[in-house]
Write an enzyme that holds these catalytic residues in place. Sequence first.
Site, PDB file in Angstrom:
ATOM      1  N   MET B   1     -10.437  -4.716 -11.043  1.00 11.30           N
ATOM      2  CA  MET B   1      -9.608  -3.662 -10.463  1.00 11.30           C
ATOM      3  C   MET B   1      -9.458  -3.809  -8.958  1.00 11.30           C
ATOM      4  SD  MET B   1      -7.812  -1.519 -12.040  1.00 11.30           S
ATOM      5  CE  MET B   1      -7.580  -0.542 -13.533  1.00 11.30           C
ATOM      6  N   CYS B   2     -10.252  -4.709  -8.352  1.00  9.40           N
ATOM      7  CA  CYS B   2     -10.152  -4.990  -6.915  1.00  9.40           C
ATOM      8  C   CYS B   2     -10.821  -3.899  -6.052  1.00  9.40           C
ATOM      9  CB  CYS B   2      -8.705  -5.135  -6.449  1.00  9.40           C
ATOM     10  SG  CYS B   2      -7.700  -6.218  -7.450  1.00  9.40           S
ATOM     11  N   ARG B   3     -11.141  -4.290  -4.863  1.00  6.38           N
ATOM     12  CA  ARG B   3     -11.644  -3.384  -3.821  1.00  6.38           C
ATOM     13  C   ARG B   3     -10.953  -3.773  -2.512  1.00  6.38           C
ATOM     14  NH1 ARG B   3     -14.163   0.998  -5.943  1.00  6.38           N
ATOM     15  NH2 ARG B   3     -12.000   0.799  -6.616  1.00  6.38           N
ATOM     16  N   ASN B 114      -4.920  -1.929  -4.957  1.00  7.70           N
ATOM     17  CA  ASN B 114      -6.063  -1.806  -5.853  1.00  7.70           C
ATOM     18  C   ASN B 114      -5.591  -0.925  -7.018  1.00  7.70           C
ATOM     19  OD1 ASN B 114      -8.771   0.553  -5.607  1.00  7.70           O
ATOM     20  ND2 ASN B 114      -8.570  -1.081  -7.105  1.00  7.70           N
TER      21      ASN B 114
END
Lengths: 284, 284, 284, 284
Positions: B1-3, B114
């Site tokens: 999901m990314c940061r 994100n």
Amino acid sequence: MCRLMAYLGSPIIIDKLLYQPKNSLVNQSINAKELEEPLNGDGFGLGWYAREVNFEPVTFVSVHPAWSNRNLRNLAPKIRTDCLIAHVRAASVGEVSESNCHPFQYKNMLMMHNGGVENFSNIKRKIREPLTDELYNWIKGQTDSEHIFAYLLNDLFRNHKTLSPEAVVDAFENTFKALKKMMAENNIHEAAYLNMVVTNGLFIVGTRYVTDPKEEPLTLYHSEGSRYVVEDGVTQMMAPEDDDQAVLVVSEKLSDDKDWTLIPPNHFVIVDNTLNVRIRAIKA
Amino acid sequence: MCRLMAYLGSPIIIDKLLYQPKNSLVNQSINAKELEEPLNGDGFGLGWYAREVNFEPVTFVSVHPAWSNRNLRNLAPKIRTDCLIAHVRAASVGEVSESNCHPFQYKNMLMMHNGGVENFSNIKRKIREPLTDELYNWIKGQTDSEHIFAYLLNDLFRNHKTLSPEAVVDAFENTFKALKKMMAENNIHEAAYLNMVVTNGLFIVGTRYVTDPKEEPLTLYHSEGSRYVVEDGVTQMMAPEDDDQAVLVVSEKLSDDKDWTLIPPNHFVIVDNTLNVRIRAIKA
Amino acid sequence: MCRLMAYLGSPIIIDKLLYQPKNSLVNQSINAKELEEPLNGDGFGLGWYAREVNFEPVTFVSVHPAWSNRNLRNLAPKIRTDCLIAHVRAASVGEVSESNCHPFQYKNMLMMHNGGVENFSNIKRKIREPLTDELYNWIKGQTDSEHIFAYLLNDLFRNHKTLSPEAVVDAFENTFKALKKMMAENNIHEAAYLNMVVTNGLFIVGTRYVTDPKEEPLTLYHSEGSRYVVEDGVTQMMAPEDDDQAVLVVSEKLSDDKDWTLIPPNHFVIVDNTLNVRIRAIKA
Amino acid sequence: MCRLMAYLGSPIIIDKLLYQPKNSLVNQSINAKELEEPLNGDGFGLGWYAREVNFEPVTFVSVHPAWSNRNLRNLAPKIRTDCLIAHVRAASVGEVSESNCHPFQYKNMLMMHNGGVENFSNIKRKIREPLTDELYNWIKGQTDSEHIFAYLLNDLFRNHKTLSPEAVVDAFENTFKALKKMMAENNIHEAAYLNMVVTNGLFIVGTRYVTDPKEEPLTLYHSEGSRYVVEDGVTQMMAPEDDDQAVLVVSEKLSDDKDWTLIPPNHFVIVDNTLNVRIRAIKA
């Protein structure tokens, strides 16, 4: 401008194709002989068929130069196949990324290209427009090559129910005609170089083509015989004497011998599943 | 999901943002705290401004995980900037390739995302249709993120002559509305998560947004103060007492302290070029 | 055989050194002019000093070719430094890996090498034997270069308390003598090519050296002037007229002009911290 | 801390080992179940035998995480072998580089390690001292693992003329004894974890070992049966009923079933070329 090779024939250890010839494809990655710019160091790719498992090919690509790739060096002497496609890239359109490495795979088909379309961005969206959603989304990279193959596949599946060399030949002619029209309408005046190879592991269709008939297309050779042999870097096609058979289609000769025939400009080379080779004019 | 994280303020050595906090972005690449799937190992990217040289940002991206990247480790203690954008990726749509790494750059703007749009391929060609040729060809990768930013830029430049936080806010609202419409028309029923950050090095606009108001958007915090300090892994925003100023916008808190404010669901965080922070509802 | 360059002088944007000259180091990665084998595509590295932060240099290395490296291309126009070291590699001893990329860093020193020792494995363990444990474990890669630098550092720190050009010169002479002895005792009869550069950001010591005086060492040039300028690919060293000063030490001329002086065979080029340049015979 | 697996038995498509089990090695690269730190994202490697070609194994390694490696994903369903060794790495000693990826190959042998020696640099030069020049130069990377294997091979070839499970067992015991002595003499008091696997494609010798008997070694399981089957992620060893046979040695269970036997602490698991499995105490 890239270099490519395709092999169809008796099962062979791919090291004999990729490394052993004096002017092997891996050597062409450093120093191609029949190109103004001899370097093809922007990644490479191969695809082959493991028919004992199933009909889908394996692809193996890398953004690293072929000449120093440890995995390629290690795999080559252990992989045996009856159909290998290989490509070393000199990037023109599109960054150095795995998505831009040839060959491109669609189901059990493999495709690769040597050449290019100048100012390709002028026609990028035109070429995508007629695509089915599936083929639209199949495109992963930025290259002119992959977009042209998507167009080719789109035409192929619209007009043909079964895959055959003739169907591919037909789709190539439609694609090249359409491409010339799009180029003319979108202000691309430079000749497009389109040496392209399509295979399904059973047959090969290759083109030696340039859109402007006043220009010389890039080189494309073929070689056929009973068996492909390489000894001390010199390749040889043995004269037909037994059941073994092999055909090679290559951007440039793998060694200095007389086994290689230059495909005439704007002609197809068609290798069918009995390894018969036909040379035919491209009507486009 | 990314940061992701964004910093605007007094010039800072980026090591203090990327490595030193207990829950630094590099640590989040291994083990994010506020995600179900804690791993963000599918490449990373940063972008920063070197205003002493010019207004275009630098981007530095890699398909390798952030945690083991030697170049990132070496550069971080030596780069000083007043505006840094950084992102660690957990690939959803699009392969692990440099073209798919955030931030995306358009001239002097940087963008990162994100979240994600499920079944993005359903609307990929719709989202490209209205784009100018230039923005159509600006897209290099496969991500939903890059396509949405192209749409946003297209809207932004069509409706606004100058770049301002208000113009970006407006373009975001138009983009989110259009996206919801396209999703509804193309059979995408899952909520799309759209925490997005845009900067030009002078201001930042961030969104904490989910298309379905019944869902909770992904976390997004901000922190502001006179100066950002990190000691033994603990970050602190000093109370305003001098001219130094700093604002951080982050996916998750960089350390366990009370300096962080969660942006309300479906709100913008807008940091202008005087470092004033406004929180405003997203009308979309 | 690799190509290298070193700059010491007024702060400069490194793009002017790495990309803008006609025969820039990045162009030399594809097609070096003064090498039999023109390709230096087996990775690259640079190191520079950000004195406004501290005295330790930054290194940035990659196993990808310099010519297509996106991060290098993006960083170059934004990094300003008064001391840059850069290297493009054609691998001889040692695989293509980050550990084998030059420059090598030891504390605030950077080192790089152009050349090689044939059959280096014959003396690898001999060269490691006298090393302190710290320098023994400092070696990370497989190259002859890194091993020779470890030997040099070992000699340097044993015999000198402070770092100075003279101390480095002395250590080079001891190292070259010892190396010739080891080679003779271990059956290495081929000449070893040792163009090496050491810097601490304040001074540079370079060698143009070959162990066999009957052989010609690899090329090494220097250039000095009031200011380094590059316009349309042509570099120029302005005549001293103001306080600006700059010295370049390079494997090959960055453009076809007369500002370049070939270092005599088996000589040092020594650039001290006032940018004075001395050329001195290597006694080894 | 790494995770590993070894398979010897009836020819199998390696996808069934690497991807299909619920807790497959590729899944363990993201989220190992029996490790405190679940991530093994610092590269991976496999080695297998293509006996129809020759006795030397193929190795395929990458510094990229296994979970996103396109080539691994593509090769796995097409490679069939009767002996596979595979490893996912969590780097402790040594950078993320191909030279530090397991398995290590020496001629027709493959080796891999799960565990580590704290403060390994204390004994690095000691462990190299007794090596023959050939094995000294065989070491390419920085890991404790590769150094210990060099020591093991050195002992093996000095004391044994032919390669057999017994010879390898003997060399392991000598190596572990020597290692404990070196550790004691060089100030290493932490327990060293040494789960190691050696194969030549015909037999496997594995160790579950820790130097300090008060500590629990890392987990190591084996499973044996007539045939290895995986369905919907669940692996199964069919009871012996025909000629098919298969043995697996793994760091952790590939699925939650009762086919797995934990090797007792400080014991060997020895799989001979008839696929008989013996468990034997390690005398060291």
